[in-house]
Enzyme design. Structure first.
Site, PDB file in Angstrom:
ATOM      1  N   CYS A 114      97.805 103.466 121.939  1.00 31.95           N
ATOM      2  CA  CYS A 114      98.007 102.712 120.697  1.00 31.95           C
ATOM      3  C   CYS A 114      98.170 101.211 120.929  1.00 31.95           C
ATOM      4  O   CYS A 114      98.119 100.425 119.983  1.00 31.95           O
ATOM      5  CB  CYS A 114      99.205 103.259 119.939  1.00 31.95           C
ATOM      6  SG  CYS A 114      99.050 105.004 119.509  1.00 31.95           S
ATOM      7  N   HIS A 255     100.960  97.892 115.029  1.00 25.98           N
ATOM      8  CA  HIS A 255     100.318  99.206 115.113  1.00 25.98           C
ATOM      9  C   HIS A 255     100.905 100.096 114.018  1.00 25.98           C
ATOM     10  O   HIS A 255     102.121 100.189 113.859  1.00 25.98           O
ATOM     11  CB  HIS A 255     100.563  99.806 116.500  1.00 25.98           C
ATOM     12  CG  HIS A 255     100.313 101.273 116.578  1.00 25.98           C
ATOM     13  ND1 HIS A 255      99.139 101.848 116.144  1.00 25.98           N
ATOM     14  CD2 HIS A 255     101.107 102.296 117.022  1.00 25.98           C
ATOM     15  CE1 HIS A 255      99.212 103.162 116.330  1.00 25.98           C
ATOM     16  NE2 HIS A 255     100.380 103.451 116.858  1.00 25.98           N
ATOM     17  N   ASN A 285      98.353 107.248 111.568  1.00 24.34           N
ATOM     18  CA  ASN A 285      98.328 106.575 112.868  1.00 24.34           C
ATOM     19  C   ASN A 285      96.948 106.776 113.490  1.00 24.34           C
ATOM     20  O   ASN A 285      96.600 107.876 113.907  1.00 24.34           O
ATOM     21  CB  ASN A 285      99.421 107.167 113.758  1.00 24.34           C
ATOM     22  CG  ASN A 285      99.469 106.576 115.156  1.00 24.34           C
ATOM     23  OD1 ASN A 285      98.517 105.956 115.618  1.00 24.34           O
ATOM     24  ND2 ASN A 285     100.574 106.774 115.847  1.00 24.34           N
TER      25      ASN A 285
END
Length: 330
Positions: A114, A255, A285
């Site tokens: 990520c 993020h 996500n």
């Protein structure tokens, strides 16, 4: 050699057509829209089907970014793909190069989960600053639905699929104002997409391990604690390197992991809610894609304007985390 600066001149994004909302998820596992929304802020996520490819999503996003930058694919010198879920374990950046017809570009994958887009941004900048390359395409893309256990309600509510891209170009003034990157392998077990080997005996006494990857596992409490502590710190350090204070930041672009993390980081930095970019309600996500996806949406909506100062931070498996302070446009 005179050091060049960099400018981020184009953005693009792509998501699969299919979406799964929280109501649909509640038919798979014991959960509810209220439970998911209050704990994560996620309402739905886009999911790739078996025929979709990461390279195809990435190519769509890349075409948009290249068009916005006002150049052609043949002018791209380097393609960096930040991903943890390539179509091919040997890498997918070269497939993107072929789909774009970017015949002059060298292409390779970079994996930092990520954090991948921020790590990729800093990596791309080094090639431009040293004068080696002038036009770099940076793609963040992941199809995590391939590796989710859809019976594990701790993880299946979180992840979605997407691609985002930006074009970085050599520029007289340097628009990457500061950055800081960090890793801590001692906490690697908090978030994994691990290989599982079965022993196969080839000849007596000669064994090899063969197998596949297990679904994603995560210690949610530890990841939350890590992010809320480390992300404000790394943004502060990047701002220090940029010789800026937090009040000069126009947009906080994190993020898109969990709305509670976004809110907690903003509060610790004293950044008001209206400066926090968030689109995770609609996409979940999306790992390395989340920052460029949110960036592209904000640019195309007219939120982010030329010369706006953006504090971006990625964080995730590794564990890795980092921040980059940059100005949008030339």
């Amino acid at each position: 050699m005179q050091q060049m600066g960099i400018a981020i001149t184009g953005s693009g994004s792509a998501v699969p057509v299919t979406f799964l909302d929280n109501q649909g998820l509640s038919e798979l596992v014991e959960t509810s829209d209220e439970w998911i929304t209050t704990r994560t802020g996620i309402r739905q996520r886009r999911l790739a089907n078996a025929a979709d490819s990461l390279a195809e999503l990435a190519a769509i996003a890349s075409h948009q970014a290249i068009a916005m930058a006002g150049i052609t694919p043949q002018e791209i010198d380097l393609i960096l793909l930040a991903t943890s879920t390539p179509d091919d374990l040997f890498g997918s950046a070269c497939q993107i190069q072929a789909k774009l017809g970017a015949t002059r570009a060298v292409a390779f994958d970079l994996t930092a989960a990520c954090s991948g887009f921020v790590f990729g941004l800093v990596t791309a900048a080094q090639f431009i600053r040293t004068g080696v390359y002038h036009n770099v395409l940076l793609v963040g893309a992941d199809i995590l639905s391939r590796w989710v256990d859809w019976q594990d309600r701790r993880t299946c509510v979180l992840f979605g699929d997407a691609a985002g891209a930006v074009v970085l170009q050599a520029n007289k003034s340097d628009r990457l104002l500061g950055f800081e990157l960090k890793s801590d392998g001692t906490q690697n077990n908090c978030l994994n997409l691990a290989y599982n080997a079965n022993s196969t005996e080839l000849t007596p006494g000669v064994c090899v391990g063969q197998g596949g990857f297990l679904p994603i596992t995560m210690n949610g409490k530890e990841v939350y604690r890590f992010a809320v502590q480390k992300v404000p710190e790394v943004i502060d350090k990047a701002l220090f390197r940029a010789n800026l204070c937090v009040e000069q930041v126009d947009w906080l672009l994190l993020h898109q992991a969990n709305q509670r993390i976004l809110d907690a980081v903003a509060q610790r930095l004293n950044i008001p809610e209206d400066k926090v970019i968030s689109n995770l309600a609609y996409y979940g996500n999306t790992s390395a894609a989340s920052i460029p996806l949110a960036l592209d949406e904000a640019v195309r909506q007219g939120k982010i304007k030329s010369n706006d100062i953006i504090a971006a931070s990625g964080f995730g498996a590794g564990l890795t985390w980092g921040a980059a302070i940059f100005q949008w446009g030339r």
